[in-house]
Write an enzyme that holds these catalytic residues in place. Structure first.
Site, PDB file in Angstrom:
ATOM      1  N   LYS B 116       0.813  -1.218   0.000  1.00  0.00           N
ATOM      2  CA  LYS B 116       0.000   0.000   0.000  1.00  0.00           C
ATOM      3  C   LYS B 116       0.841   1.260   0.000  1.00  0.00           C
ATOM      4  O   LYS B 116       0.556   2.214  -0.721  1.00  0.00           O
ATOM      5  CB  LYS B 116      -0.928  -0.004   1.221  1.00  0.00           C
ATOM      6  CG  LYS B 116      -2.083  -0.961   1.035  1.00  0.00           C
ATOM      7  CD  LYS B 116      -3.380  -0.411   1.592  1.00  0.00           C
ATOM      8  CE  LYS B 116      -4.490  -1.316   1.091  1.00  0.00           C
ATOM      9  NZ  LYS B 116      -5.810  -0.824   1.272  1.00  0.00           N
ATOM     10  N   GLU B 200      -5.493  13.193   7.116  1.00  0.00           N
ATOM     11  CA  GLU B 200      -5.628  13.125   5.651  1.00  0.00           C
ATOM     12  C   GLU B 200      -6.970  13.716   5.228  1.00  0.00           C
ATOM     13  O   GLU B 200      -7.855  13.961   6.035  1.00  0.00           O
ATOM     14  CB  GLU B 200      -5.446  11.694   5.130  1.00  0.00           C
ATOM     15  CG  GLU B 200      -6.504  10.730   5.583  1.00  0.00           C
ATOM     16  CD  GLU B 200      -6.321   9.344   4.956  1.00  0.00           C
ATOM     17  OE1 GLU B 200      -5.191   8.961   4.639  1.00  0.00           O
ATOM     18  OE2 GLU B 200      -7.337   8.662   4.806  1.00  0.00           O
ATOM     19  N   ASN B 235     -17.337  -3.738   2.341  1.00  0.00           N
ATOM     20  CA  ASN B 235     -16.209  -3.737   1.407  1.00  0.00           C
ATOM     21  C   ASN B 235     -16.263  -4.857   0.376  1.00  0.00           C
ATOM     22  O   ASN B 235     -15.324  -5.060  -0.373  1.00  0.00           O
ATOM     23  CB  ASN B 235     -14.864  -3.801   2.142  1.00  0.00           C
ATOM     24  CG  ASN B 235     -14.640  -2.539   2.954  1.00  0.00           C
ATOM     25  OD1 ASN B 235     -14.970  -1.443   2.507  1.00  0.00           O
ATOM     26  ND2 ASN B 235     -14.119  -2.694   4.159  1.00  0.00           N
ATOM     27  N   GLU B 275      -7.880   1.431  -8.885  1.00  0.00           N
ATOM     28  CA  GLU B 275      -9.065   1.807  -8.112  1.00  0.00           C
ATOM     29  C   GLU B 275      -8.925   3.219  -7.556  1.00  0.00           C
ATOM     30  O   GLU B 275      -7.873   3.580  -7.027  1.00  0.00           O
ATOM     31  CB  GLU B 275      -9.279   0.824  -6.952  1.00  0.00           C
ATOM     32  CG  GLU B 275      -9.595  -0.582  -7.416  1.00  0.00           C
ATOM     33  CD  GLU B 275     -10.040  -1.497  -6.273  1.00  0.00           C
ATOM     34  OE1 GLU B 275     -10.709  -2.500  -6.565  1.00  0.00           O
ATOM     35  OE2 GLU B 275      -9.730  -1.195  -5.104  1.00  0.00           O
ATOM     36  N   GLU B 288      -5.674   1.902  -4.909  1.00  0.00           N
ATOM     37  CA  GLU B 288      -4.709   0.826  -5.126  1.00  0.00           C
ATOM     38  C   GLU B 288      -4.857   0.309  -6.545  1.00  0.00           C
ATOM     39  O   GLU B 288      -5.813   0.641  -7.238  1.00  0.00           O
ATOM     40  CB  GLU B 288      -4.919  -0.313  -4.119  1.00  0.00           C
ATOM     41  CG  GLU B 288      -6.302  -0.934  -4.190  1.00  0.00           C
ATOM     42  CD  GLU B 288      -6.456  -2.125  -3.246  1.00  0.00           C
ATOM     43  OE1 GLU B 288      -5.437  -2.719  -2.856  1.00  0.00           O
ATOM     44  OE2 GLU B 288      -7.602  -2.475  -2.944  1.00  0.00           O
ATOM     45  N   ASN B 290      -5.019  -3.218  -8.727  1.00  0.00           N
ATOM     46  CA  ASN B 290      -5.139  -4.670  -8.702  1.00  0.00           C
ATOM     47  C   ASN B 290      -4.502  -5.238  -9.953  1.00  0.00           C
ATOM     48  O   ASN B 290      -4.905  -4.920 -11.067  1.00  0.00           O
ATOM     49  CB  ASN B 290      -6.609  -5.087  -8.630  1.00  0.00           C
ATOM     50  CG  ASN B 290      -7.219  -4.662  -7.304  1.00  0.00           C
ATOM     51  OD1 ASN B 290      -6.578  -4.747  -6.267  1.00  0.00           O
ATOM     52  ND2 ASN B 290      -8.446  -4.182  -7.357  1.00  0.00           N
ATOM     53  N   PHE B 348     -27.140 -12.149   5.896  1.00  0.00           N
ATOM     54  CA  PHE B 348     -26.180 -12.555   4.878  1.00  0.00           C
ATOM     55  C   PHE B 348     -25.263 -13.691   5.345  1.00  0.00           C
ATOM     56  O   PHE B 348     -24.104 -13.769   4.955  1.00  0.00           O
ATOM     57  CB  PHE B 348     -25.364 -11.360   4.374  1.00  0.00           C
ATOM     58  CG  PHE B 348     -26.206 -10.361   3.637  1.00  0.00           C
ATOM     59  CD1 PHE B 348     -26.415 -10.476   2.273  1.00  0.00           C
ATOM     60  CD2 PHE B 348     -26.823  -9.313   4.316  1.00  0.00           C
ATOM     61  CE1 PHE B 348     -27.216  -9.564   1.593  1.00  0.00           C
ATOM     62  CE2 PHE B 348     -27.630  -8.394   3.646  1.00  0.00           C
ATOM     63  CZ  PHE B 348     -27.816  -8.527   2.284  1.00  0.00           C
TER      64      PHE B 348
END
Lengths: 510, 666
Positions: B116, B200, B235, B275, B288, B290, B348
């Site tokens: 990251k 941030e 997520n 992304e 990030e 992928n 779920f």
């Protein structure tokens, strides 16, 4: 003249009111419908022909002569269910608590006699406080007359009891001798002696619901064959059941147009039996995938779930299904499952309903509780029932079929007509491990040798081919083609004729 | 071109790769674990190699086993799919050493983007927009305010050691920054014993939008537009679409160009995804990259016409890209719904087991749209506990977004999955959600719109009437068939009436049916008439009807006196009765669900093999509680309802009799 016609209508109106508006309201408040409303729901609209509407009791004791309501607490007659005749009696709790007098019983006997003579099922709707005490032995005699007719009608016309209120004391023995008993949850109960007597005699504290409610009789005692949420649902489901049954023992089971492909293949059945022989699977999936339109009417769904019994249709015609259920107790045979299935097999045989047997059975359940309670005799009931049944019998073994249970489950040796096995079948005296430990007792100390022997036994016997070599299995079939093969087998058996040697009756180990 | 490739994956993605390979005339090798012996990808491949027991860490992600399979079969290249070994540089390295092509990016690119902090640094150096922030230690409140001003409000003040929202503050101005810094610091100190703080940019109204890039080994790189994946649950992406309803051409171009620049900066080849998080003002920030094929790649394929797997294989074969950025267009709109074996009514909870019925809608044109269904399972197959509980990726394409959504609704209606719980009703509900339809959503969509979970869809008045009319017409067909039984009393057959009552979703409609050869006209008490047509016959589990000409597709099950209907995410018990039956049915008491005992009883004499829960555990309906072995068969006992385990009376190895109490619930 006009007045005379009017008199009839006035009398009819009075009779239809039963015990009066107040009692009807009380009946409704208990979540129950009236006797006439129930008949309306049971039968096709407008098809009810009532008899004995003006019958009254003849009791003169205890001031009873002053209270002689028309109909005497039971509504009787006939009508149609989807156009087919049934006789019906419906006890009216609003009239003297639905209590049974001599004349009340006489009304029931009349329609039962007609049903037997004319060959139509009897549906009895029970909602009665019991014997009319004021009548004494006359009332008991009435019960006796009904009982005798239940016995005479057994195996002649289907008899269905729907318990929609109290049914206590001697009264329970009439439903007990009919073919099917259905109950309504929360508003019906059946027992020989009620909670008060139980408390006095055995000092057990129990409610009527616990002692004889729908849950008790569908799950514990197996007295009832099914329970429904309310009167409306119960009567709708009785209609559905009647559609599966023949009208009498001289007629074949009914057929109706069907919307399903006879040759339908179900590829998913090829993977129904799991890789691991100890993993359960749901036999009901197989039943639903064989049946026309996946329609299955289950009998005794909540009792002895290790065996499944019920009705399906193949090519539109009724077939009775008996199937081991690997999901419960590995599908083992025990006292309860043997009794449940035996009674179902005998019902089918009475009424010429072909029997489909689906087998995945690891054997009989061992244990002291089974032996002490007579698993020998109870197990023999199923064996006996299959062996004496002369209706078309088709058997499909899906996986295990071990030992005595192999013979019991409609094997070739009990005159089954067509015996199929899936390639996943294992037909043997017992599982490989157990067999090896007996045959090769000398090698028990050597696990390698035992393992080798076990593998050898599995190779030889854990398949359907040894049985097929001997003709005990007519054909090994692909699981996916089961519906088609079974339907064709029954089609080929439509003109089957088989008889038993002359006897007064047999002596099944009761 | 390669003669033979191995797919180091399973499930739908393995099947999807095999399809393209077959189209290109390349032979395929599947690998499989014990649990996948009969899986679809094994069936579809030309060859299959067994690589071990079910757990992935003993099979699919064991590099040596995959390398063995490659040697055995002589595969010249490997497609890794997603997950498993797809972003494992060691695997790329092993392949390189063996001289086998990796259908993916070079090892260096995987490594660079795998971390990251490194990836963010590289992105910054490549002039890719990243979330502004200050990673260094902040001394005091004054410094915090200074830094916050440099970043620009709103800002997020976070504890370095933070988690679970603790030590986290959002500040919209100097005062809040000063106050937030202090409280964050205090909270961090007391909660984590570590009071280091960083600041941030706080991204408001965040949306997840990603760019598909494709690069060859000759220095060419293009972007294939974006995918929006804002509909996420914890997520996990649930619904994706391309293009994004939010981006304009300028933003798309800026994001695309930065993505390609990033890919080139790390020497990327093959397909990859960059992304971004995008705020309400269309500011976008790199999250990030992928370095693999994404699950949701089909939506990109549907709007661009590019087969990404084919491109990956060609790039791995050393071919230059056959298209330039100018060739990449956006044709129509595509939506993907991920169907998972997760029961939306039980929070779920994964629902594994056998698919007693699995009938996806036909792929190809549907109305003015197209249906595509990427799946790795089949009817009679199993959703295994060992892997991702994905059933299928259902994608639809339409000339515009509304059309794609409408095609999706229709495709979902005819998608039959039985035997396990699944999220089909939930995604169907999302497809009808006004916020989703408007395209105005953020990554918080599910959390905000379904804060208490999902408890089914309530149909609107019009939809309800349409279902009622269809059921009335269907019931008439069933009743007429019932009356056509053998053995009826001649001349006294049952006459099926025209007047019916339909009760559903708490409503009751009196209707009159006038049937003719082409269909039925259902008249409601208020005078409204609906024309129902369709060739449903009793037993059909899918009814394809039209009501006033508009399609109505319903899954049809049996209940006493009616139908169990599923359509548009709603599940309804529909009773169709004669007026008199309906009148009497209204007399019946409403019953509360029965209060059954709060104990788990042993259903059979047997041995407890395993107890799956502990005292104090909260269990969901259907969850495995323990395993009892009887007659050498293992029986899993499951929770009949949600509850908390208060006491456990048995342990593994105990031998129990019938009705012994295994555990009790609060």
């Amino acid at each position: 003249m006009k007045d005379i016609l009017q008199e009839l209508e006035t009398r009819r109106a009075a009779a239809r009111l039963g015990g009066g508006q107040k009692r009807i309201e009380a009946q409704h408040a208990r979540g129950k419908l009236t006797a006439r409303e129930r008949v309306e729901l049971l039968l096709d609209e407008g098809s009810f022909e009532e008899y004995d509407m003006f019958v009254t009791h003849r009791c003169t004791d205890f001031g009873m002569e002053k209270n002689r309501p028309a109909g005497d607490g039971v509504v009787t007659g006939w009508g149609t269910i989807n156009g087919r005749m049934v006789y019906v009696f419906s006890q009216d709790f609003t009239v003297l608590g639905g209590s049974v007098s001599a004349t009340h019983a006489m009304k029931i006997c009349k329609i039962m006699d007609m049903a037997m003579q004319n060959g139509a099922p009897v549906v009895g709707i029970n909602d009665s406080g019991g014997a009319r005490i004021q009548e004494g032995v006359d009332s008991l005699a009435g019960y006796g007359e009904v009982f005798q007719r239940n016995i005479m009608a057994s195996g002649v016309v289907p008899q269905i009891s729907v318990i929609m209120g109290p049914c206590a004391g001697g009264a329970v023995y009439s439903p007990a001798m009919t073919d099917f008993i259905f109950m309504v949850k929360d508003s019906s109960y059946m027992f020989v002696t009620g909670p008060d007597v139980v408390k006095t005699v055995t000092n057990e504290h129990v409610t009527a619901e616990e002692l004889g409610g729908a849950s008790t009789h569908t799950k514990k005692s197996s007295v009832a064959d099914g329970a429904f949420e309310n009167d409306v649902e119960a009567l709708a489901e009785v209609r559905r059941l009647v559609d599966f049954l023949p009208l009498n023992n001289r007629q074949p089971p009914p057929t109706r147009p069907f919307f399903d492909d006879v040759d339908r293949l179900e590829a998913s059945l090829d993977t129904l039996v799991p890789e691991n022989p100890n993993t359960p699977y749901d036999m009901k999936e197989l039943i639903l995938k064989i049946a026309d339109e996946a329609d299955f009417y289950e009998i005794q769904e909540d009792f002895a779930k290790n065996i499944i019994t019920g009705f399906i249709r193949l090519e539109g015609q009724t077939v009775g299904v008996v199937a081991n259920q690997p999901m419960v107790l590995a599908g083992v045979l025990d006292i309860d499952s043997a009794r449940k299935a035996a009674r179902f097999v005998r019902f089918c045989d009475c009424f010429e309903i072909p029997i489909l047997t689906l087998v995945d059975v690891p054997g009989f359940l061992p244990g002291t509780s089974q032996e002490y309670n007579g698993v020998i005799k109870h197990g023999a009931k199923l064996l006996f029932a299959y062996g004496e049944a002369t209706v078309p019998k088709v058997t499909v073994i899906t996986r295990k079929s071990y030992g005595g249970a192999y013979v019991v489950m409609a094997s070739k040796h009990l005159r089954a007509d067509v015996n199929y096995a899936w390639p996943t079948s294992e037909i043997a005296v017992m599982g490989a491990k157990g067999a090896t430990e007996i045959i090769h007792r000398a090698d028990l100390g050597d696990p390698d040798k035992i393992a080798a022997h076990t593998a050898e036994y599995e190779d030889r016997f854990a398949n359907p081919f040894v049985a097929a070599e001997r003709g005990f299995i007519d054909e090994v079939i692909q699981p996916r083609s089961t519906r088609k093969r079974v339907a064709r087998a029954f089609a080929a058996l439509r003109s089957k004729q088989q008889s038993m040697p002359w006897k007064k009756h047999d002596n099944i180990p009761l | 071109m390669f003669d033979k490739i191995l797919i180091a994956n399973r499930g739908e993605i393995a099947c999807r790769v095999i399809k393209t390979a077959r189209k290109m005339g390349i032979k395929t090798v599947a690998i499989y674990s014990d649990a996948d012996k009969h899986a679809l990808h094994v069936e579809m491949a030309d060859e299959a190699v067994h690589i071990g027991p079910p757990p992935a860490n003993q099979s699919y992600i064991v590099i040596d086993k995959v390398m063995d399979a490659i040697r055995q079969t002589g595969a010249q290249a490997v497609h890794p799919g997603y997950g498993f070994l797809s972003e494992n540089p060691k695997f790329a390295e092993a392949l390189e050493a063996a001289g086998v092509a990796f259908i993916g990016p070079p090892k260096g690119a995987i490594e660079a983007m795998g971390d990251k902090i490194t990836s963010k640094k590289i992105a910054q150096e490549a002039n890719v927009s990243t979330v502004p922030g200050y990673m260094g230690l902040i001394e005091d409140a004054d410094e915090a305010v200074k830094i916050s001003n440099e970043i620009g409000y709103p800002v997020m003040i976070k504890a370095s050691a933070g988690g679970g929202g603790k030590g986290m503050r959002i500040a919209w101005n100097d005062a809040e920054a000063r106050e937030g810094f202090q409280s964050s610091k205090n909270e961090a100190a007391s909660s984590f014993g570590d009071d280091r703080i960083f600041i941030e940019k706080f991204v408001t109204q965040p949306r997840h939008i990603e760019i598909q890039v494709l690069c060859d080994a000759h220095g060419n790189g293009i972007y294939l537009n974006e995918r929006e994946c804002s509909i996420q649950r914890r997520n996990q992406k649930v619904v994706e679409e391309a293009p994004s309803p939010f981006l304009d051409e300028a933003t798309r171009k800026a994001m695309g160009e930065q993505s390609v620049a990033l890919a080139k900066a790390v020497g990327y080849t093959s397909a990859g995804t960059v992304e971004f998080i995008v705020d309400g003002d269309k500011n976008f920030y790199f999250l990030e990259m992928n370095t693999r094929l994404q699950v949701e790649h089909p939506v990109t394929e549907l709007i661009t016409g590019v087969d990404l797997v084919e491109q990956m294989i060609r790039v791995a074969n050393g071919e230059p890209l056959s298209m330039t950025q100018d060739d990449v267009k956006i044709d129509g709109w595509a939506i993907e719904n991920r169907l998972y074996a997760e029961d939306p009514y039980r929070n779920f909870l994964p629902s594994i087991g056998r698919l007693t019925r699995y009938r996806p809608p036909a792929e190809g044109p549907l109305g003015d749209g197209i249906v595509r269904n990427d799946t790795g399972i089949f009817e009679g197959g199993e959703i295994s506990m060992y892997y991702d509980p994905m059933i299928a990726k259902l994608c639809t394409w339409g000339p515009n977004r509304d059309a794609a959504i409408e095609t999706m609704r229709n495709a979902l209606d005819s998608f039959e999955v039985e035997g396990i719980g699944h999220n089909l009703p939930f995604v169907a509900a999302v497809m009808d959600h006004p916020k989703f339809i408007s395209g105005d959503m953020t990554t918080a969509f599910i959390a905000e719109e379904y804060p208490d979970g999902f408890d089914g869809v309530t149909l609107g008045a019009d939809a309800l009437k349409r279902v009622a009319a269809a059921c009335a017409a269907m019931n008439r067909v069933a009743e007429i068939r019932r009356a056509r039984i053998s053995g009826t009393l001649d001349n006294h057959e049952r006459h099926v009436g025209e007047d019916w009552n339909v009760a559903l979703q708490g409503e009751s409609f009196d209707v009159t049916i006038a049937a003719d050869h082409e269909g039925s006209t259902v008249r409601f008490a208020d005078g409204a008439e609906l024309r129902v047509q369709g060739n449903w016959t009793p037993g059909d589990q899918l009814a394809r009807m039209t009501v006033n000409g508009d399609p109505l597709v319903m899954k049809v099950g049996k209940i006493s006196g009616g139908f169990r209907i599923r359509t548009r995410g709603a599940e309804l018990k529909v009773h169709v009765r004669s007026p008199r039956q309906a009148e009497l049915a209204r007399q019946m008491p409403e019953k509360l669900p029965p209060d059954t005992s709060k104990m788990l009883l042993c259903p059979m004499p047997g041995l407890i093999v395993k107890v799956d829960v502990e005292e104090g555990d909260e269990v969901q309906e259907g969850q495995a509680l323990c395993t009892v072995e009887a007659m050498k068969m293992e029986n899993i006992l499951r929770a009949e309802r949600k509850g908390v385990v208060s006491k456990i009376n048995a342990a593994a190895g105990d031998s129990l009799a019938v009705d012994d109490v295994i555990m009790e619930f609060e």
